[in-house]
Each structure stands twice: as structure tokens, then as C-alpha cells.
Design a protein around this motif. Structure first.
Motif, PDB file in Angstrom:
ATOM      1  N   ILE A 262       0.852  -1.194   0.000  1.00 20.31           N
ATOM      2  CA  ILE A 262       0.000   0.000   0.000  1.00 20.31           C
ATOM      3  C   ILE A 262       0.886   1.241   0.000  1.00 20.31           C
ATOM      4  CG2 ILE A 262      -1.805   1.235   1.256  1.00 20.31           C
ATOM      5  CD1 ILE A 262      -2.555  -1.499   2.509  1.00 20.31           C
ATOM      6  N   THR A 263       0.581   2.199  -0.875  1.00 18.86           N
ATOM      7  CA  THR A 263       1.424   3.392  -1.009  1.00 18.86           C
ATOM      8  C   THR A 263       0.871   4.609  -0.291  1.00 18.86           C
ATOM      9  OG1 THR A 263       0.336   3.905  -3.112  1.00 18.86           O
ATOM     10  CG2 THR A 263       2.378   2.621  -3.207  1.00 18.86           C
ATOM     11  N   CYS A 264      -0.447   4.704  -0.144  1.00 16.13           N
ATOM     12  CA  CYS A 264      -0.998   5.867   0.561  1.00 16.13           C
ATOM     13  C   CYS A 264      -2.441   5.603   0.977  1.00 16.13           C
ATOM     14  CB  CYS A 264      -0.923   7.132  -0.301  1.00 16.13           C
ATOM     15  SG  CYS A 264      -1.985   7.084  -1.755  1.00 16.13           S
ATOM     16  N   ILE A 265      -2.858   6.309   2.006  1.00 15.68           N
ATOM     17  CA  ILE A 265      -4.256   6.333   2.438  1.00 15.68           C
ATOM     18  C   ILE A 265      -4.620   7.800   2.644  1.00 15.68           C
ATOM     19  CG2 ILE A 265      -5.843   5.769   4.314  1.00 15.68           C
ATOM     20  CD1 ILE A 265      -4.448   3.136   4.649  1.00 15.68           C
ATOM     21  N   THR A 266      -5.561   8.267   1.846  1.00 23.25           N
ATOM     22  CA  THR A 266      -5.872   9.697   1.846  1.00 23.25           C
ATOM     23  C   THR A 266      -7.198  10.036   2.506  1.00 23.25           C
ATOM     24  OG1 THR A 266      -6.849   9.458  -0.363  1.00 23.25           O
ATOM     25  CG2 THR A 266      -4.527  10.090  -0.248  1.00 23.25           C
ATOM     26  N   ASP A 267      -8.013   9.042   2.794  1.00 24.52           N
ATOM     27  CA  ASP A 267      -9.327   9.351   3.360  1.00 24.52           C
ATOM     28  C   ASP A 267      -9.740   8.276   4.370  1.00 24.52           C
ATOM     29  OD1 ASP A 267      -9.560   7.339   1.544  1.00 24.52           O
ATOM     30  OD2 ASP A 267     -11.343   8.135   0.529  1.00 24.52           O
ATOM     31  N   PHE A 268      -8.904   8.074   5.337  1.00 19.86           N
ATOM     32  CA  PHE A 268      -9.204   7.080   6.364  1.00 19.86           C
ATOM     33  C   PHE A 268     -10.460   7.500   7.134  1.00 19.86           C
ATOM     34  CE2 PHE A 268      -8.600   5.745  10.848  1.00 19.86           C
ATOM     35  CZ  PHE A 268      -8.783   4.386  10.664  1.00 19.86           C
ATOM     36  N   ASN A 269     -11.486   6.640   7.100  1.00 20.92           N
ATOM     37  CA  ASN A 269     -12.762   7.025   7.707  1.00 20.92           C
ATOM     38  C   ASN A 269     -13.430   5.872   8.470  1.00 20.92           C
ATOM     39  OD1 ASN A 269     -13.428   5.421   5.563  1.00 20.92           O
ATOM     40  ND2 ASN A 269     -15.046   6.748   4.752  1.00 20.92           N
ATOM     41  N   LEU A 270     -12.647   4.935   8.959  1.00 19.47           N
ATOM     42  CA  LEU A 270     -13.211   3.826   9.731  1.00 19.47           C
ATOM     43  C   LEU A 270     -13.325   4.264  11.186  1.00 19.47           C
ATOM     44  CD1 LEU A 270     -11.234   0.854   8.107  1.00 19.47           C
ATOM     45  CD2 LEU A 270     -13.503   1.732   7.515  1.00 19.47           C
ATOM     46  N   TYR A 271     -14.442   4.901  11.496  1.00 16.28           N
ATOM     47  CA  TYR A 271     -14.614   5.540  12.798  1.00 16.28           C
ATOM     48  C   TYR A 271     -14.624   4.544  13.957  1.00 16.28           C
ATOM     49  CZ  TYR A 271     -16.165   9.331   9.748  1.00 16.28           C
ATOM     50  OH  TYR A 271     -16.237  10.284   8.769  1.00 16.28           O
ATOM     51  N   ASN A 272     -15.118   3.342  13.716  1.00 10.39           N
ATOM     52  CA  ASN A 272     -15.260   2.371  14.805  1.00 10.39           C
ATOM     53  C   ASN A 272     -14.024   1.504  15.011  1.00 10.39           C
ATOM     54  OD1 ASN A 272     -17.948   3.097  15.454  1.00 10.39           O
ATOM     55  ND2 ASN A 272     -18.720   1.887  13.736  1.00 10.39           N
ATOM     56  N   LEU A 273     -13.065   1.637  14.128  1.00  9.76           N
ATOM     57  CA  LEU A 273     -11.857   0.822  14.231  1.00  9.76           C
ATOM     58  C   LEU A 273     -11.052   1.228  15.463  1.00  9.76           C
ATOM     59  CD1 LEU A 273     -10.879  -1.400  12.263  1.00  9.76           C
ATOM     60  CD2 LEU A 273      -9.230   0.264  11.386  1.00  9.76           C
ATOM     61  N   THR A 274     -10.570   0.228  16.214  1.00 10.54           N
ATOM     62  CA  THR A 274      -9.740   0.523  17.394  1.00 10.54           C
ATOM     63  C   THR A 274      -8.271   0.166  17.156  1.00 10.54           C
ATOM     64  OG1 THR A 274     -10.225  -1.650  18.357  1.00 10.54           O
ATOM     65  CG2 THR A 274     -11.660   0.178  18.984  1.00 10.54           C
ATOM     66  N   VAL A 275      -8.007  -0.811  16.284  1.00 13.50           N
ATOM     67  CA  VAL A 275      -6.627  -1.238  16.014  1.00 13.50           C
ATOM     68  C   VAL A 275      -6.403  -1.260  14.504  1.00 13.50           C
ATOM     69  CG1 VAL A 275      -4.940  -3.097  16.227  1.00 13.50           C
ATOM     70  CG2 VAL A 275      -6.517  -2.639  18.111  1.00 13.50           C
ATOM     71  N   PHE A 286      -0.375   9.418   4.896  1.00 15.92           N
ATOM     72  CA  PHE A 286      -1.541   8.936   5.631  1.00 15.92           C
ATOM     73  C   PHE A 286      -2.347  10.142   6.101  1.00 15.92           C
ATOM     74  CE2 PHE A 286      -3.927   7.889   9.419  1.00 15.92           C
ATOM     75  CZ  PHE A 286      -4.486   6.656   9.119  1.00 15.92           C
ATOM     76  N   GLN A 287      -3.627  10.171   5.715  1.00 15.12           N
ATOM     77  CA  GLN A 287      -4.491  11.291   6.086  1.00 15.12           C
ATOM     78  C   GLN A 287      -5.885  10.781   6.392  1.00 15.12           C
ATOM     79  OE1 GLN A 287      -4.650  14.484   3.274  1.00 15.12           O
ATOM     80  NE2 GLN A 287      -6.305  15.560   4.322  1.00 15.12           N
ATOM     81  N   SER A 288      -6.448  11.282   7.474  1.00 13.98           N
ATOM     82  CA  SER A 288      -7.817  10.936   7.844  1.00 13.98           C
ATOM     83  C   SER A 288      -8.796  11.893   7.183  1.00 13.98           C
ATOM     84  CB  SER A 288      -7.988  11.003   9.359  1.00 13.98           C
ATOM     85  OG  SER A 288      -7.082  10.149   9.999  1.00 13.98           O
ATOM     86  N   THR A 289     -10.009  11.429   7.038  1.00 11.39           N
ATOM     87  CA  THR A 289     -11.065  12.293   6.519  1.00 11.39           C
ATOM     88  C   THR A 289     -11.334  13.425   7.502  1.00 11.39           C
ATOM     89  OG1 THR A 289     -12.078  10.426   5.385  1.00 11.39           O
ATOM     90  CG2 THR A 289     -13.455  12.353   5.740  1.00 11.39           C
ATOM     91  N   SER A 290     -11.472  14.620   6.979  1.00 10.48           N
ATOM     92  CA  SER A 290     -11.783  15.764   7.833  1.00 10.48           C
ATOM     93  C   SER A 290     -13.204  15.645   8.347  1.00 10.48           C
ATOM     94  CB  SER A 290     -11.620  17.065   7.045  1.00 10.48           C
ATOM     95  OG  SER A 290     -11.945  18.172   7.855  1.00 10.48           O
ATOM     96  N   SER A 309       6.775  12.911   6.358  1.00  8.82           N
ATOM     97  CA  SER A 309       6.245  13.831   7.371  1.00  8.82           C
ATOM     98  C   SER A 309       5.269  13.095   8.278  1.00  8.82           C
ATOM     99  CB  SER A 309       5.544  15.025   6.712  1.00  8.82           C
ATOM    100  OG  SER A 309       4.489  14.588   5.878  1.00  8.82           O
ATOM    101  N   PHE A 310       4.969  13.735   9.387  1.00  7.23           N
ATOM    102  CA  PHE A 310       4.099  13.145  10.391  1.00  7.23           C
ATOM    103  C   PHE A 310       2.703  12.911   9.803  1.00  7.23           C
ATOM    104  CE2 PHE A 310       2.014  12.899  14.577  1.00  7.23           C
ATOM    105  CZ  PHE A 310       2.962  12.165  15.274  1.00  7.23           C
ATOM    106  N   PRO A 311       2.050  11.777  10.134  1.00  4.53           N
ATOM    107  CA  PRO A 311       0.714  11.499   9.574  1.00  4.53           C
ATOM    108  C   PRO A 311      -0.316  12.529  10.011  1.00  4.53           C
ATOM    109  CG  PRO A 311       1.214   9.989  11.369  1.00  4.53           C
ATOM    110  CD  PRO A 311       2.481  10.724  11.072  1.00  4.53           C
ATOM    111  N   LEU A 312      -1.300  12.753   9.159  1.00  2.00           N
ATOM    112  CA  LEU A 312      -2.388  13.677   9.469  1.00  2.00           C
ATOM    113  C   LEU A 312      -3.516  12.888  10.121  1.00  2.00           C
ATOM    114  CD1 LEU A 312      -2.344  15.802   6.199  1.00  2.00           C
ATOM    115  CD2 LEU A 312      -1.271  16.298   8.400  1.00  2.00           C
ATOM    116  N   LEU A 313      -3.581  12.959  11.413  1.00  2.00           N
ATOM    117  CA  LEU A 313      -4.474  12.127  12.211  1.00  2.00           C
ATOM    118  C   LEU A 313      -5.828  12.785  12.397  1.00  2.00           C
ATOM    119  CD1 LEU A 313      -1.787  11.180  14.874  1.00  2.00           C
ATOM    120  CD2 LEU A 313      -2.577   9.766  12.973  1.00  2.00           C
TER     121      LEU A 313
END
Length: 699
Positions: A262-275, A286-290, A309-313
Motif C-alpha cells: 500500500i502506497t498511501c491512504i488519503t481518506d481514512f474514515n473507519l470511525y469504529n476501528l480501534t486497532v 496517511f491522512q484521515s477524513t476531515s 512527514s508526520f501522519p495527518l491524524l
């Protein structure tokens, strides 16, 4: 069971022997018939037919019974272990389950066997399993609908088989109506093949697809398994995750995508994920959905990627564990697309093995719960925590193997810090009170620096305004919490008196400081606390300190020095482990041996030029006590001058007494001669005096 199998083999062998004898009898009769051929053709033909028919009538039932016996499966479980309702038949080269499984069996372990076709017959027609383990077989075919009637089956392990062959038939194995845990790892499955195993798995919560050849996670990959909570896709070749691939999984809490491509994740939106584990990929971003929605993510592993650079959490998060080690980080910007990211719940942060040159203290302002900070193996030149409110909960800071030249802590900053790791830096000149400002410090690792140690500060009056702080050295005295101090490889030249006064050290490592000159009072103040003392590889020729005064000392390492003698112990020692390897020791004093004998448990003495006969007390200690000498094979001594070294286990007192007898004889002879000469001279003197007296009387 073994007896029955042995009896059956014996029976088969007897039948074969009997058959051979019958064949020989038939052959003999044929030869007899042939010999009377002339003139008796009709009678011979009739006799041959009768003999053959009789033999066939005898042989046929026995042949059938023999074949049936060889084809019949074993009557009992072949070496299987039965524990209540669980049957363990692992690694028995079986092609199917034994036919006489207990009627109410719930767990069957057929792992590491040779099962190829998984059918109802293979499972001995049992359907009441709760747990079925078929790990590491050769399964390439599964009977359609096999699991339909297994309504109690909860755990199914099909890992390490050849299910990719079965998947080519495009046949579903379901429904898996009750299965909650399914392991399909290491089956050569590629993209789309998992659908045939997951299409009808409504109760499935735990799925493993590790070590396959999946390249893409499609939108419909998990549509038939909407109850999934944990998915492991470790060690595939995933390049793409389609939008919405996990949207149908409302209960998903753990997702392992480590070791993929995997090269990038630009819209991480799994709100219920814990791990979420994304380590060992090729991620650059790595960037989460705003969103203002609270993410439940607790554990995020982004280690071993290529992020600069540091991930956008997520701005709203409760993240506790974050690992971004082994990337290409050059900055620590935590600002999201619209708002500043708050990491107030973060407890563990690992940024080791990156390219960071500096970390501003403001980076830690939102980390009000951080306990462990690892920024080792970077290029950081300075580190400063000036205020009390920053990192007030941190217990461990690892700054090892950077380029630190500056290290400053504000008064009462880092109040909870217990362990500070500074190994492998360029620390030379620090404020001498740097470590006195850490009220809770217990472990201090300063190996591989260039620190100099200050002597204990003398009390100065409150009116002494001209008092100058010591320069070029660091004080380790009066740190009431410090217990473990590592100062090896610091190019230390001197260890001043009272260097650790009022500091209750339990461990002190001063090894690998060649030429270290220790003041005889350098360890004063450690009499009741010091347990471990490491002084190896310092080129010490004489130990000035009195180890007998350190009453709690149990472990001492004096290896690889130039010691010719040990300091005399005048008190009973508490030392349990003593390492004296690679020194120049010839003799050990009797008082030292006597003091050590009571407490010593382990002694290293190899590579010393010991004298055999001058160390009889030491030999007695080794040979007749409970002291363990782990390097006994390398402990040798010299028996006679210019002789080859002898292992100390081969030396006895008689050897030394024999060596000494000629000397006693010489001494005795010399003594007798001296006494004889003296007596002779006295007698001669007395005679001379008597004659003189007689001549005087005559006159």
C-alpha cells in the motif's frame, strides 16, 4: 491397540504362507500328472480340472477375507489422544479421520496430516463439531455443502492447504452458518478467491487471510460476512483498497494490513476501528477524513514505511499508541487540513529511526498523557523541555544515538520521568545540575558520551554570592531517586571523591573507560545501596577502593584489566558474583578468599597467570565449595617455573608438597651443618680457655 494390529499382521502373514504352500501342492500335483501323461490323457485332464477347482474353492474365501482385512480401516484411533469430547490426531500421516470417533466429539484436530479431499466421509460422517482444525494438510477439494449441517461449528482452521485449486471451480463452500473464526492463511489465494469462502458467513467475526497473494480488496469482498470484527491480511501484495470496501462492516474493530504494498491512504474514515496495523508497506502519506466525528482508534502502527512527514491524524481522537518508526520523517507537523490535532490521550509515541533534526517543545504541548517517548536513532542536535506543564506524565524518554550536544530541562520539568536514555551522543558540556532537576529519575543511561563527573559540592553559605558553578562536569551527587547509572565509554579519566554522595545507586557501570583513576573515596556514600559494580576494560592495575566497605555489593565485574592483586577484604563479603577474567593475577590473598568464601556463588577466573602452589586456599574454595566457575576450562595455573599451564581441576596439594620436599631436606642439612660448626667452635674455644687457665696457675 498395538497388540490387535500385530495379531492382524501375523494372521495375514500366516494366510500368505498357507497360500504359498497350497500353490506348491498344486504345482506338485501338476508335475505328477505330467509324469504320467503318456497313455492317460483323459484321466490326467480330468484330475487337473478337479485339483484346480478344489484349490480355487479353498483359496477364494481366504483371498477375499485377506483383501477385506487389508482394506478395512483401523478399528481404533491410531495414536490419537481423546480428552473428554476433544480428539487430537495431529501429525499421523492420516488421509481421513478415524472411523470410530466418539459419537459426541466436539473438537477434532487433524492438522499436519495428508488429507486431500475434504468430504463428509473424510470426517467420518460427523457433523456435530464445534472446532475443526485442518491446518497444514493438502486439501484441494471441499465437498459442496459440506458445512451446511454443521450448525454448531464455531472455529474452522483451513490454513496451509491448497485451497487456490478448489477456488478455481468457483464453488462456494458455504453456508458457514455458525462459524465465528475462519483461518484461510497460506493457501495461495489471490484476488477474488476469498469470496467463495465468505459468501454465506453471517456469524463470522474473526478472519485470517494472511500470507496469500491478494492484490486488491474489492467493494464486495466482505458482503457475506457483515459481522466481522477482526480481519488479518498480513503478508499479501495488496496495492489497492477500493472505496467502501469496509463500509458494510459496522462491527469491525481490528484490521491488520501489515507487510503489503500500500502506497498511501488519503481518506481514512473507519470511525469504529480501534486497532489498525499498516506497518511494512510502502506508504508515503496517511491522512484521515476531515470530520468532527470521534474516531475510536486506539492503536495505529505506521512503522517501516516511507513517510517524509508526520501522519495527518483525526482531529477528534482517543489514540493511545502511535508508531511511526523507521520512516523518512523530517518534520513533526501535526496540523490537519482544517484544525490542530490534539493527542491528549496518547501514551506511547515511537519516532525512532527517522531523519529528524529537531523537535520543538511545542510539539508535545497537546500530549498531556504521554508516558513513553522514543526518538532514538535520529539526527537531533538539541532537546529542551523548559516548562513544567510539558510532558508532565512521561516516564521514559529515549534519545539514544542522535547527535545531541545540548540538553536542558527547566526547574521541576519532567516530574514523572523515571528513565532517560542518552546513549551514543556527543554530550560533553552540560549544566552540572542537569540531572538534579529530574525529581523522579531512576535509570540514567549515558554510555558512549564524553561526560566528566563533578566531585560532591561543598556546602556554601547563603551569603556567598560569588560562588561559581563547576564547569565542564556533571554532578551525580544528591539525586535521591537515582538507582541505575551507566557511564561506560565516556573517556573518563578521573573519578573524584564523593562523586555519588547522597545518591542511592544500586547499579554503577564505569566500564570501558581506559586509564580511569579512581579516588579511594570515590564510592563513599554507596555503602548500603550499591549492588552491581562494573569496572571491566579500564586498564586498572591497582584497585584503590575498599570493596569490603560496600556491604550490599553482590555483583562485581573487574574483567579485562591489569590487576596483579586484589585489595584485602577485612570484613565478611556479601559478593555473590565476581568476574576476574583477563587480568594479571598470580596469587589471591588468604584473607580475601576467607572473606569471599561465605557469600560467593559464581566466580570467573579464566586467562590469569595463577600460581598453583601459592593458591591452595583458592583451589580448595573452587574444588570443595558450592562456588560455580563457569569458565573453569580456561582457568589454569603454573605448577613449576617455565612449565606449561595446568587446569586448576587437575591440581592437588600432594603435587605442591612433593615439590617442596627437596627444599626441606636442604634446609635440614644446612641447619645440622651450621649447628655442628657452632658446637665445634664452642668446644674448641672452651679447651683453649682451659689450657690458658692451667698455664696461669702454674706460674
Amino acid at each position: 491397540m498395538w497388540r490387535e494390529e500385530s495379531a492382524e499382521r501375523s494372521f495375514r502373514f500366516s494366510v500368505l504362507v498357507w497360500l504359498l504352500s497350497i500353490s506348491e501342492w498344486v504345482g506338485a500335483r501338476a508335475e505328477d500328472v505330467k509324469s504320467t501323461w503318456s497313455g492317460h490323457t483323459a484321466r490326467i485332464s480330468h484330475q487337473l480340472k478337479v485339483s484346480t477347482m478344489a484349490a480355487f474353492q479353498l483359496l477364494f474365501p481366504l483371498l477375499v477375507s485377506c483383501v477385506a482385512a487389508s482394506a478395512r480401516p483401523p478399528r481404533h484411533l491410531p495414536s490419537c489422544q481423546v480428552v473428554q469430547m476433544d480428539v487430537f490426531c495431529s501429525d499421523l500421516s492420516l488421509r481421513s479421520a478415524p472411523v470410530d470417533l466418539p459419537h459426541n466429539v466436539q473438537m477434532l484436530d487433524l492438522s499436519r496430516n495428508q488429507v486431500q479431499n475434504l468430504t463428509l466421509e473424510t470426517l467420518a460422517y460427523h457433523t456435530g463439531f464445534h472446532h475443526l482444525n485442518l491446518h497444514s494438510n493438502r486439501i484441494h477439494f471441499i465437498q459442496p455443502g459440506l458445512f451446511r449441517d454443521m450448525t454448531d461449528l464455531k472455529v474452522l482452521d483451513l490454513s496451509r492447504n491448497h485451497l487456490n485449486v478448489f477456488a478455481l471451480s468457483k464453488t462456494n463452500i458455504g453456508p458457514l452458518t455458525a462459524v465465528e473464526s475462519l483461518d484461510l492463511s497460506s493457501n495461495g489465494l489471490y484476488t477474488g478467491m476469498s469470496d467463495y469462502f465468505l459468501a454465506h458467513s453471517p456469524s463470522l467475526t474473526n478472519l485470517s487471510l494472511n500470507s496469500n497473494s491478494i492484490t486488491k480488496i474489492a467493494q464486495n469482498s466482505f458482503l457475506g460476512s457483515s459481522s466481522l470484527r477482526k480481519i488479518s491480511l498480513h503478508n499479501n501484495v495488496i496495492l489497492e483498497i477500493e472505496d467502501g470496501a469496509f463500509d458494510s462492516l459496522d462491527h469491525l474493530t481490528e484490521l491488520d494490513l501489515s507487510k503489503n504494498s500500500i502506497t498511501c491512504i488519503t481518506d481514512f474514515n473507519l470511525y469504529n476501528l480501534t486497532v489498525l496495523n499498516l506497518s511494512k508497506n510502502s506508504m508515503e502519506f496517511f491522512q484521515s477524513t476531515s470530520s468532527d466525528v470521534l474516531y475510536k482508534l486506539l492503536y495505529l502502527d505506521l512503522s517501516q514505511n516511507k513517510m517524509p512527514s508526520f501522519p495527518l491524524l483525526p482531529s477528534q481522537n482517543i489514540l493511545e499508541y502511535l508508531d511511526v518508526s523507521r520512516n523518512q520523517l523530517q518534520s513533526v507537523n501535526v496540523t490537519g487540513t482544517n484544525s490542530v490535532v490534539i493527542l491528549n490521550h496518547l501514551k506511547y509515541l515511537d519516532m525512532s529511526y527517522n531523519q529528524l533534526k529537531s523537535i520543538p517543545y511545542t510539539f508535545f504541548c497537546s500530549m498531556g498523557s504521554l508516558e513513553v517517548l522514543n526518538v532514538s536513532n535520529n539526527c537531533i542536535g538539541s532537546f529542551s523541555i523548559p516548562y513544567i506543564d510539558i510532558l508532565r506524565t512521561v516516564r521514559v524518554i529515549n534519545l539514544s544515538y542522535n547527535s545531541l550536544q545540548s540538553l536542558t530541562f527547566g526547574e521541576n520539568a519532567l516530574q514523572s520521568l523515571e528513565e532517560l536514555i542518552l546513549q551514543g551522543n556527543d554530550l560533553t558540556t552540560l549544566d552540572h545540575q542537569t540531572f538534579l532537576r529530574l525529581p523522579s529519575i531512576k535509570h540514567l543511561q549515558l554510555q558512549q558520551n564524553n561526560i566528566k563527573i563533578c566531585a560532591s559540592e561543598k556546602k556554601t553559605s547563603l551569603t556567598d554570592h560569588n560562588h561559581q558553578d563547576p564547569s565542564g562536569c556533571v554532578s551525580f551527587s544528591s539525586i535521591p531517586s537515582l538507582q541505575f547509572l551507566y557511564l561506560s565509554e565516556n573517556n573518563l579519566e578521573t573519578l573524584p571523591a564523593n562523586a555519588f554522595a547522597n545518591t542511592p545507586l544500586s547499579l554503577l557501570d564505569l566500564s570501558l573507560n581506559p586509564g580511569l583513576d579512581m579516588d579511594k573515596d570515590s564510592l563513599i556514600g554507596l555503602e548500603h545501596s550499591l549492588v552491581h559494580l562494573l569496572l571491566s576494560e579500564n586498564n586498572i592495575s591497582k584497585l584503590n577502593i575498599d570493596l569490603s566497605s560496600l556491604r550490599s555489593l553482590k555483583h562485581v565485574n573487574l574483567s579485562t584489566n591489569q590487576l596483579t592483586t586484589l585489595p584485602v577484604w577485612n570484613k565478611v563479603s556479601s559478593i555473590e558474583s565476581l568476574n576476574l577474567q583477563n587480568n594479571h593475577l598470580v596469587t589471591l590473598e588468604y584473607n580475601t578468599i576467607f572473606a569471599l568464601e561465605r557469600s560467593l556463588k559464581t566466580l570467573y577466573m579464566g586467562s590469569n597467570p595463577l600460581s598453583c602452589c601459592k593458591n591452595l586456599d583458592f583451589l580448595h574454595l573452587v574444588q570443595h565449595s558450592t562456588v560455580v566457575v563457569p569458565d573453569i576450562e580456561t582457568v589454569t595455573c603454573v605448577h613449576e617455573k617455565n612449565s606449561e599451564p595446568v587446569n586448576i581441576e587437575e591440581v592437588n596439594q600432594e603435587m605442591c608438597h612433593t615439590q617442596g620436599k627437596p627444599n626441606y631436606i636442604v634446609v635440614a642439612v644446612v641447619t645440622v651443618l651450621v649447628v655442628s660448626i657452632v658446637v665445634g667452635l664452642l668446644v674448641k674455644c672452651c679447651h683453649a680457655r682451659k689450657r690458658k687457665c692451667n698455664r696461669s696457675f702454674s706460674a
